[in-house]
Enzyme design. Structure first.
Site, mmCIF file in Angstrom:
data_model
loop_
_atom_site.group_PDB
_atom_site.id
_atom_site.type_symbol
_atom_site.label_atom_id
_atom_site.label_comp_id
_atom_site.label_asym_id
_atom_site.label_seq_id
_atom_site.Cartn_x
_atom_site.Cartn_y
_atom_site.Cartn_z
ATOM 1 N N LYS A 284 0.307 -12.939 8.664
ATOM 2 C CA LYS A 284 0.879 -13.781 7.613
ATOM 3 C C LYS A 284 1.894 -14.746 8.227
ATOM 4 O O LYS A 284 2.517 -14.420 9.232
ATOM 5 C CB LYS A 284 1.638 -12.906 6.606
ATOM 6 C CG LYS A 284 0.774 -12.097 5.674
ATOM 7 C CD LYS A 284 1.663 -11.307 4.703
ATOM 8 C CE LYS A 284 0.851 -10.397 3.816
ATOM 9 N NZ LYS A 284 -0.060 -11.085 2.905
ATOM 10 N N ARG A 358 -7.725 -3.257 -0.147
ATOM 11 C CA ARG A 358 -9.022 -2.795 -0.632
ATOM 12 C C ARG A 358 -9.631 -1.745 0.306
ATOM 13 O O ARG A 358 -10.425 -0.911 -0.128
ATOM 14 C CB ARG A 358 -9.958 -3.993 -0.841
ATOM 15 C CG ARG A 358 -10.254 -4.782 0.405
ATOM 16 C CD ARG A 358 -10.803 -6.179 0.121
ATOM 17 N NE ARG A 358 -9.755 -7.093 -0.350
ATOM 18 C CZ ARG A 358 -9.943 -8.390 -0.611
ATOM 19 N NH1 ARG A 358 -11.143 -8.939 -0.488
ATOM 20 N NH2 ARG A 358 -8.942 -9.139 -1.022
#
Ligand code: BES
Ligand code: MN
Ligand code: ZN
Length: 525
Positions: A284, A358
């Site tokens: 990020k 996920r």
């Protein structure tokens, strides 16, 4: 520690330091809300000019503190805006605002609308949650919270009302602990420490239970099982291990179970517990990392909701899974391009290591499915895309069963939390199953449109036809701005109240998987 007392009494003769009343905005101007009749009477004709001088129209968020000068027995009157109507939500918000407007009062009386138990609950929750602050890491801590809060209520002696007060405090405790965990710096709450904190809570509760001579009927402890990295390896939990691999603090899967005698329903909960999300090799930008200690808010919420449900003795069996991992970078980190084999055997091509949630949820959802619950609900700070869609105060609600989704919206409303239904378009499922050139499933979509729905479609692959709902709390889990209503800055504890309310609702009205079966029956005549 604040103690709450539910009491019937005249507001104008209540001898606390401060008294809180609501101001409703009506067509005819501001009016004091029910519960404040004694104040309206005591001020008489002085009230209208007072409200207008204070510029109080009754809008939510407004507050003013005025000395009473002997008009009331209390020294200070706190007026808070409630908007046009009395609802649980307007009372909860107003009480939250009031809590931040009062400082250095030893005792406070809440003279807010309290005509039904839900409003008493809202007042107590709003006050306690709105006054929250996280100061564990401050060298100078100020504790100016009032020691005593009197909730004025006509029906103070009725069982439903006293019970509402007790129940509110259980929910408040659970939300407060969730916030504390979320706010804790990521280096101090890595996966092993997080798992230990949950286990410690389980032990503390058990001890408290055995210490009580006669625990209330149905009240049972929560069993906590922590699976370490060897056990995860043995079970083939490739998602949790794959995400945790880049960190020198190993991942965990924490399982909780609450099994009350005579349970009428079985609820499974799953929560994303990424204790820090750097993005991994798909790193990020630095500015997006500063809040990523909150990426375990889903796990914190499901764990604390489970304890609250047990504490309340709700007649619902709860099986909870909290996968915990730190998404970091090292020579052993998972690479974009790697294939992971998830618990249960499905293979997944990892295309972006920043879509880690996920992956850990997949292993946990398969575990949840094996427990054969009636429904499974997962909670996760899953996608920035969900924030783009709904803003930072609303939870995205996905699922494979319309009846379950509708029920969660309903209980969310009662709990004072905003959820909005989101679709999983058919093509998303096709992409999840078709877009990997080498594995069963593609973890990430190369185009960014509909990112929250793609993530939901991915999760759906791991629940089969078990009724499932997915709460994307990326927006509301963490408030980067100033406090509003009962929501402070930082960790919010979102979803806890909704999950507890869902369990309450399932206890009263067990879930029956809807649509498909009934339609088939009808067609069969
Ligand atoms: N934890 C983030 C999602 C998030 C973003 C939560 C902002 C709260 C605030 C998640 O793991 C993530 O990084 N998601 C990616 C997914 C993308 C790579 C498909 C995102 O949203 O950008
Ligand atoms: Mn991420
Ligand atoms: Zn994440």
């Amino acid at each position: 520690m604040t103690s709450f007392i539910l009491r019937k009494g005249a507001v104008e003769r209540t001898g606390t330091d401060a008294v809180v009343v609501g101001v409703l905005s009506t067509d005819k101007g501001p009016r004091l809300a029910p519960g404040a009749e004694g104040v309206t009477e005591a001020y008489g004709r002085k009230l209208k000019p007072l409200l207008s001088m204070l510029d109080l129209s009754g809008k939510p968020g407004q507050a003013a503190t005025v000395p009473t000068g002997g008009t009331l027995k209390a020294a200070v009157l706190v007026l808070v805006g409630m908007g046009p109507e009395v609802t649980g939500t307007s009372v909860r918000r107003a009480a939250g605002v009031a809590a931040r407007s009062v400082s250095n009062a030893a005792s406070v009386a809440l003279a807010l609308p309290s005509g039904d138990p839900a409003l008493v609950r809202a007042a107590v929750e709003g006050w306690s949650l709105g006054g929250y602050s996280f100061d564990t890491y401050r060298t100078r801590r100020s504790d100016d919270r009032p020691g005593e809060v009197v909730v004025l209520c006509e029906d103070a002696r009725k069982a439903e009302f006293t019970q509402a007060l007790t129940e509110a405090q259980v929910v408040v405790d659970a939300i407060t602990r969730t916030r504390d965990w979320v706010n804790t710096p990521p280096g101090d709450l890595r996966p092993t420490a997080f798992a230990e904190a949950v286990a410690a809570l389980g032990k503390a509760r058990k001890k408290a239970l055995t210490a009580t001579e006669k625990p209330a009927k149905g009240v049972k402890g929560v069993k906590v099982t922590v699976l370490d990295e060897q056990e995860l390896e043995a079970r083939g939990c490739g998602g949790i291990l794959g995400v945790g691999r880049g960190s020198d603090n190993p991942p965990r899967l924490v399982q909780l179970s609450y099994e009350p005698a005579g349970a009428t329903a079985h609820l499974a909960l799953v929560g994303k517990g990424i204790t820090y999300d750097s993005g991994g090799l798909s790193i990020k930008p630095g500015s997006s990392m500063t809040t990523m200690k909150m990426d375990m808010a889903g796990a914190a919420a499901v764990v604390n909701a489970t304890f609250a449900i047990a504490e309340l003795g709700l007649p619902v069996r709860v099986t909870t899974f909290a996968p915990m991992a730190e998404n970091m970078i090292s020579g052993s980190a998972t690479r974009p391009g790697d294939v992971l084999t998830m618990y249960g055997g499905k293979t997944v091509e990892v295309l972006n290591t920043d879509a880690e949630g996920r992956l850990v949820l997949a292993d946990a959802l398969v575990h949840a499915r094996e427990a054969k619950p009636d429904v499974v609900v997962d909670v996760a700070t899953l996608t920035g895309a969900c924030m783009v869609a709904l803003g930072d105060r609303v939870t995205g609600l996905f699922g494979n069963d319309d009846g379950l989704v509708a029920r969660i919206r309903e209980v969310g409303e009662r709990a004072g939390e905003a959820l909005w239904p989101m679709p999983i378009p058919e093509e998303m499922g096709e992409k999840v199953r078709g877009n990997s050139k080498i594995a069963d499933l593609a973890q990430h979509n190369s185009e960014r449109w509909g990112g929250a729905s793609y993530a939901a479609a991915f999760l759906r692959e791991f629940v089969d036809d078990l009724p499932w709902a997915h709460l994307d709390i990326a927006g509301p889990a963490y408030n980067e701005k100033g406090a509003y209503g009962h929501v402070p800055t930082g960790g919010t504890g979102v979803a806890v109240a909704t999950l507890v309310e869902l369990a309450r609702d399932l206890g009263e009205r067990p879930f029956r998987a809807d649509s498909a079966d009934e339609e088939e029956l009808e067609q069969a005549g």
